[in-house]
Motif scaffolding. Sequence first.
Motif: not given
Lengths: 257, 223
Positions: B119-121, B123-130, B134, B138-139, B142
């Motif tokens: 789940k934290d993957q 969340e990192a995507g959300i924090a980067l605005g994806l 996306q 991309y996360i 893959p």
Amino acid sequence: MEKTRDDCFVKIINLHKYFGNLHVLRGVNLNIKHRERVIVIGNSGGGKSTLLRCVMGLEEIDEGKIYVENKPYIVSNMGKKKRITMSKEIQLRVGMVFQAFNLFPHLTIIQNLMLAPVKVRKMLKKEAFEKSRTLLKRVDLEDKMNEYPSRLSGGQKQRAAIARALVMEPEIMLFDEVTSALDPELVKEVLDAMKELASEGMTMIVVTHEMSFAMDVGERIIFIDGGEIVEEGGPEVIFSNPKKERTKQFLSLVLNR
Amino acid sequence: MAYKFSFDVIWGNLDVFMAGLVTTFQIVGISVVLGLTLGIIVAIFRLSRNFVLSKLTAAYIEFFRCTPVLVQLVWVFYCLPIILGVELSGFISCIIALTLYAGAVYAEAFRSGIQAVAKDQIEAGIALGLSSAQRTRYIVLPQAVRAVIPVLLSNSVSLFKESSLVSTVGVSDLMYRSRVLSTVACRPIEILTTTAVIYFIIAFPITLITRAIEIRLAKKIER
């Protein structure tokens, strides 16, 4: 337009968050100025991380409002039916670094940095590459840019994660216990990177257990316990002369370790 | 009277085996590619927040996973032309049936892979605005696909074996030609044994590769 120091940047009003029946944030009010460095301390489970996660938009708030430069960012509309709205545009101005780094394991370090600028900001790959490389140089990881995260030490991973957040040019950075998962000898390099960022004028909210860092870098210390802000003030006040009993208890525990 | 083994019939009919094998490869190859495509789409639908989409794909997955492939083949071969009102060749029918079956099996593999992505993957995507799409592209995918490659390979080996069922609807794959040959040559034991050996020679290395990848992935996780 240069913003004056005293302009309120982020305004959090009466923020509430529940996990099921658990009332994790009980009406948090917080104003953060431009370029201010706010350190959040408190016991585990007190709501520190939840506060950051709400500001990042990772947790849906249950009640309250967050404004950024007087524009609504996350707002609960208390009508007949509760509705939470969030501005994606403002969310992009917030960056976050996590305790467990959360680097993408299937991408190299440089790819980790380039993903968001290319996909979200539609930046040209070449431009994103140069920008990412410059940032990696700043955190002293240029030589690791083609490695996968699994090849890096914890401290290197966390510095890469900081660079990854910075490449999106956030105006405020949230740090959620970013040194807690690190071996003691790797903590310093990450804290140094954060200090450098602070000296450049980045607005920061830092949740941490590193009290010396809090004293060093913090302009304002917020002590959160039981889901509410118990006490706040400058580091000299909080650390040497706390007013509230709960703050005293907490500090005597962590400082005398 | 002891049975006398005679493998002469094999050497004289190698071209028959080869021709059958080519058909088998065609059917399996096409079904794997189409099935993987179908599977990934179905897995995403299965995990979507859309209730109808999620339940419909769940029904599809369970139906094809829990019924015999033979029946699915027969059903597509005989019933689909009646319902659709079109003529389908045996070859096409088999590809449709095996693709539907493989899609359901692969979808389950992809689903478990997607759900295993931390789940934290995300969340990192959300924090980067994806955006959500996306993050998936991309996360999540893959990482999910990498994690389930061994499962997909092992599913594909099963599909390769299951494909021998197409012989029952008259498609001249390896199994079909072997059976015809054994009837004509009256040497079923030798011929069917050879057929089994051919299937084994192809399937076994893939299982070895699967094992190797599994070990490599396990090492990666413990870094």
